[in-house]
Design a protein around this motif. Structure first.
Motif, PDB file in Angstrom:
ATOM      1  N   LYS A 312       0.738  -0.974   0.001  1.00  0.00           N
ATOM      2  CA  LYS A 312       0.160   0.108  -0.149  1.00  0.00           C
ATOM      3  C   LYS A 312       1.100   1.432  -0.181  1.00  0.00           C
ATOM      4  O   LYS A 312       0.155   2.463  -0.120  1.00  0.00           O
ATOM      5  CB  LYS A 312      -0.822  -0.119   1.286  1.00  0.00           C
ATOM      6  N   ILE A 313       2.075   1.056   0.222  1.00  0.00           N
ATOM      7  CA  ILE A 313       3.197   2.280   0.240  1.00  0.00           C
ATOM      8  C   ILE A 313       3.176   2.773  -1.032  1.00  0.00           C
ATOM      9  O   ILE A 313       3.660   2.103  -2.082  1.00  0.00           O
ATOM     10  CB  ILE A 313       4.480   2.000   0.910  1.00  0.00           C
ATOM     11  N   LYS A 314       2.890   4.207  -1.402  1.00  0.00           N
ATOM     12  CA  LYS A 314       3.121   4.672  -2.724  1.00  0.00           C
ATOM     13  C   LYS A 314       4.656   5.364  -2.969  1.00  0.00           C
ATOM     14  O   LYS A 314       5.037   5.599  -4.040  1.00  0.00           O
ATOM     15  CB  LYS A 314       2.070   5.948  -3.023  1.00  0.00           C
ATOM     16  N   LEU A 315       5.235   5.524  -2.058  1.00  0.00           N
ATOM     17  CA  LEU A 315       6.486   6.237  -2.135  1.00  0.00           C
ATOM     18  C   LEU A 315       7.647   5.327  -1.903  1.00  0.00           C
ATOM     19  O   LEU A 315       7.535   4.428  -1.186  1.00  0.00           O
ATOM     20  CB  LEU A 315       6.459   7.463  -1.009  1.00  0.00           C
ATOM     21  N   PRO A 316       8.759   5.712  -2.323  1.00  0.00           N
ATOM     22  CA  PRO A 316       9.997   4.905  -2.300  1.00  0.00           C
ATOM     23  C   PRO A 316      10.766   4.910  -0.979  1.00  0.00           C
ATOM     24  O   PRO A 316      11.794   4.189  -0.787  1.00  0.00           O
ATOM     25  CB  PRO A 316      11.017   5.347  -3.348  1.00  0.00           C
ATOM     26  N   TYR A 317      10.374   5.706   0.031  1.00  0.00           N
ATOM     27  CA  TYR A 317      10.978   5.975   1.123  1.00  0.00           C
ATOM     28  C   TYR A 317       9.886   6.170   2.407  1.00  0.00           C
ATOM     29  O   TYR A 317       8.638   6.309   2.105  1.00  0.00           O
ATOM     30  CB  TYR A 317      11.808   7.262   1.456  1.00  0.00           C
ATOM     31  N   VAL A 318      10.306   5.719   3.686  1.00  0.00           N
ATOM     32  CA  VAL A 318       9.274   5.737   4.576  1.00  0.00           C
ATOM     33  C   VAL A 318       9.613   6.802   5.774  1.00  0.00           C
ATOM     34  O   VAL A 318       8.553   7.175   6.344  1.00  0.00           O
ATOM     35  CB  VAL A 318       9.064   4.339   5.351  1.00  0.00           C
ATOM     36  N   GLY A 319      10.765   7.427   5.898  1.00  0.00           N
ATOM     37  CA  GLY A 319      11.069   8.217   6.828  1.00  0.00           C
ATOM     38  C   GLY A 319      10.645   9.688   6.332  1.00  0.00           C
ATOM     39  O   GLY A 319      10.615  10.295   5.397  1.00  0.00           O
ATOM     40  N   LEU A 320      10.012  10.407   7.414  1.00  0.00           N
ATOM     41  CA  LEU A 320       9.402  11.534   7.229  1.00  0.00           C
ATOM     42  C   LEU A 320      10.330  12.552   6.746  1.00  0.00           C
ATOM     43  O   LEU A 320       9.870  13.427   5.697  1.00  0.00           O
ATOM     44  CB  LEU A 320       8.808  12.297   8.623  1.00  0.00           C
ATOM     45  N   PRO A 321      11.591  12.945   7.034  1.00  0.00           N
ATOM     46  CA  PRO A 321      12.407  13.783   6.407  1.00  0.00           C
ATOM     47  C   PRO A 321      12.506  13.801   4.838  1.00  0.00           C
ATOM     48  O   PRO A 321      12.545  14.275   4.109  1.00  0.00           O
ATOM     49  CB  PRO A 321      13.845  13.394   7.097  1.00  0.00           C
ATOM     50  N   ASN A 322      12.621  12.247   4.463  1.00  0.00           N
ATOM     51  CA  ASN A 322      12.692  12.138   3.108  1.00  0.00           C
ATOM     52  C   ASN A 322      11.564  12.176   2.567  1.00  0.00           C
ATOM     53  O   ASN A 322      11.516  12.884   1.139  1.00  0.00           O
ATOM     54  CB  ASN A 322      13.151  10.434   3.009  1.00  0.00           C
ATOM     55  N   ILE A 323      10.266  12.107   2.790  1.00  0.00           N
ATOM     56  CA  ILE A 323       9.095  12.305   2.089  1.00  0.00           C
ATOM     57  C   ILE A 323       8.666  13.695   1.962  1.00  0.00           C
ATOM     58  O   ILE A 323       8.584  14.246   0.887  1.00  0.00           O
ATOM     59  CB  ILE A 323       7.817  11.521   3.095  1.00  0.00           C
ATOM     60  N   LEU A 324       9.193  14.359   2.938  1.00  0.00           N
ATOM     61  CA  LEU A 324       8.982  16.166   2.963  1.00  0.00           C
ATOM     62  C   LEU A 324      10.033  16.595   2.104  1.00  0.00           C
ATOM     63  O   LEU A 324       9.509  17.688   1.326  1.00  0.00           O
ATOM     64  CB  LEU A 324       8.975  16.534   4.308  1.00  0.00           C
ATOM     65  N   CYS A 325      11.167  16.025   2.051  1.00  0.00           N
ATOM     66  CA  CYS A 325      12.338  16.687   1.157  1.00  0.00           C
ATOM     67  C   CYS A 325      12.042  16.094  -0.270  1.00  0.00           C
ATOM     68  O   CYS A 325      12.505  16.716  -1.158  1.00  0.00           O
ATOM     69  CB  CYS A 325      13.771  16.355   1.401  1.00  0.00           C
ATOM     70  N   GLY A 326      11.314  14.997  -0.591  1.00  0.00           N
ATOM     71  CA  GLY A 326      10.926  14.389  -1.721  1.00  0.00           C
ATOM     72  C   GLY A 326      12.147  13.618  -2.407  1.00  0.00           C
ATOM     73  O   GLY A 326      12.205  13.443  -3.869  1.00  0.00           O
ATOM     74  N   ARG A 327      13.036  13.436  -1.535  1.00  0.00           N
ATOM     75  CA  ARG A 327      14.295  12.685  -2.000  1.00  0.00           C
ATOM     76  C   ARG A 327      14.777  11.977  -0.770  1.00  0.00           C
ATOM     77  O   ARG A 327      14.640  12.192   0.239  1.00  0.00           O
ATOM     78  CB  ARG A 327      15.308  13.353  -2.851  1.00  0.00           C
ATOM     79  N   PHE A 328      15.936  10.883  -1.332  1.00  0.00           N
ATOM     80  CA  PHE A 328      16.811  10.328  -0.038  1.00  0.00           C
ATOM     81  C   PHE A 328      17.605  11.162   0.315  1.00  0.00           C
ATOM     82  O   PHE A 328      18.797  11.126   0.173  1.00  0.00           O
ATOM     83  CB  PHE A 328      17.430   9.080  -0.498  1.00  0.00           C
ATOM     84  N   VAL A 329      17.356  11.914   1.559  1.00  0.00           N
ATOM     85  CA  VAL A 329      18.186  12.657   2.262  1.00  0.00           C
ATOM     86  C   VAL A 329      18.869  12.013   3.265  1.00  0.00           C
ATOM     87  O   VAL A 329      20.125  12.099   3.566  1.00  0.00           O
ATOM     88  CB  VAL A 329      17.664  13.991   2.766  1.00  0.00           C
TER      89      VAL A 329
END
Length: 392
Positions: A312-329
């Motif tokens: 059910k996960i739509k994004l390639p990351y789960v951590g909030l900082p990565n989600i909000l930055c839109g990339r793997f930080v």
């Protein structure tokens, strides 16, 4: 439980339900802002220790709701359903002026729907992560509540499209945490060495998270200690129950010899003082980002829960900082990748790689700026409007 949730005649009756430690912080800030705007308020429902310290009447301990994952919830489901059923009936009888569900959507949305149907104004504080998975939940949320208060700026537009009233109120931590935290001053305050390595371990605020994550973090600390024998490991724990469980896990894993310094609360202090934070995925990851500390995110679920969630996960990351930055930080080590050896290696990499640290801190600074708002005040205004108060 006593017969009456609210005692004072004439007071504004505000009901709230908080599911975990992060919601307790939000609830406490909101209580302060509401009391500043409307002096005579009585609060009741389910709240945490910060809320109780402000006079909140909690009918059951907030920790009863702090259960994660499908498999784990199933074991506690009869008790959770009983708590919700009993509270629903008491709230319908008490008729509060407004009900606020603080996060905990699995518990709160059904409760909110029943209360809204009975004529009680309902507000959901913290939008569920509809942008990450199960966007269709927006319509269920709209049927359950009069208003949604959003912590992230991209959320209200999603609700607007679905015809649901929603407001961006900012994230309270963005106003609370300084843009440039003083690491050396915090080390001095905690009695830590200025130069020696300091690593913070944050295995989670829920007991079920500690069972999965703490043994990994303890073993990662062992590995790091081989390279950094003068290191200190800070372990902030949110409640007495999680501190007692962590002690039992230290005994089980024969780890009392490690230079671990447990803190009862004081998570922000530990973050600011540290060189690198090893943190379990959740709200705490955003707090680490706002303190501008390099971090490694990890998470493990039971096999069954993971199989159900991953589809059910739509994004390639789960951590909030990565989600909000839109990339793997921030590096994420999940499930099979979450081994003590890999966790220790990533922590060590961030400790020695200055360029990676600078890049991460810049991304966190940009994120911090985007979340700034007078959160508690904006949330209080919205709540009072739904409660029909002229003082809003």
């Amino acid at each position: 439980m006593s017969d009456s949730l609210f005692k004072r005649k004439g007071a504004l009756k505000v009901a709230m339900v908080v599911g975990e430690a992060s919601g307790d912080v939000l609830g406490a800030h909101l209580m302060d802002a509401l009391q500043a705007r409307h002096g005579d308020i009585e609060f009741a429902g389910i709240g945490g220790p910060r809320m109780e310290a402000r006079g909140f009447h909690s009918v059951v301990p907030q920790e009863k709701l702090a259960v994660r994952g499908y498999a784990e919830v199933l074991r506690c489901l009869p008790e959770l359903l009983r708590i919700r059923r009993d509270l629903r009936e008491r709230l319908k009888a008490a008729k509060p002026d407004v009900f606020i569900g603080v996060d905990a959507p699995d518990f709160n949305l059904a409760l909110e729907a029943a209360l809204k149907k009975s004529g009680i104004a309902t507000v959901h504080y913290v939008s569920p992560s509809v942008w990450a998975w199960r966007l269709e939940r927006i319509y269920k949320i709209g049927r359950a509540v009069n208003r949604v208060l959003c912590l992230f700026p991209m959320e209200p537009a999603l609700y607007d499209k679905a015809g649901v009233k929603a407001d961006f109120v900012g994230h309270p931590l963005a106003s609370e945490i300084p843009m440039v935290p003083d690491q050396l001053a915090m080390r001095e305050q905690l009695g830590l060495p200025r130069q020696a390595p300091v690593f913070t371990l944050m295995p989670g605020s829920r007991k079920s998270e500690l069972e999965f994550m703490a043994p990994l973090y303890i073993e990662a600390a062992r590995i790091l200690l081989r390279d950094y024998p003068d290191a200190t490991f800070l372990v902030p724990l949110a409640t007495r129950a999680t501190m007692d469980l962590f002690d039992r896990l230290l005994t089980r894993h024969k780890a009392w010899d490690l230079p671990l310094r447990k803190l009862f609360g004081h998570a922000q202090m530990a973050m600011i003082a540290s060189d690198v934070v090893l943190v379990t995925s959740g709200t705490a990851t955003l707090e680490v980002a706002l303190t501008k500390r390099p971090m490694v995110i990890s998470y493990k679920l039971s096999w069954l829960t993971y199989q159900l969630v991953k589809r059910k996960i739509k994004l390639p990351y789960v951590g909030l900082p990565n989600i909000l930055c839109g990339r793997f930080v921030v590096p994420e080590l999940l499930q099979k990748e979450a081994t003590a050896e890999k966790l220790a290696a990533e922590v060590k990499r961030l400790y020695v790689d200055q360029d990676a640290r600078v890049e991460m801190v810049q991304a966190f600074t940009d994120l911090h700026q985007s979340l700034l708002a007078d959160t508690a005040s904006l949330a209080a205004s919205a709540v009072l409007q739904e409660a029909g108060c002229r003082t809003a």
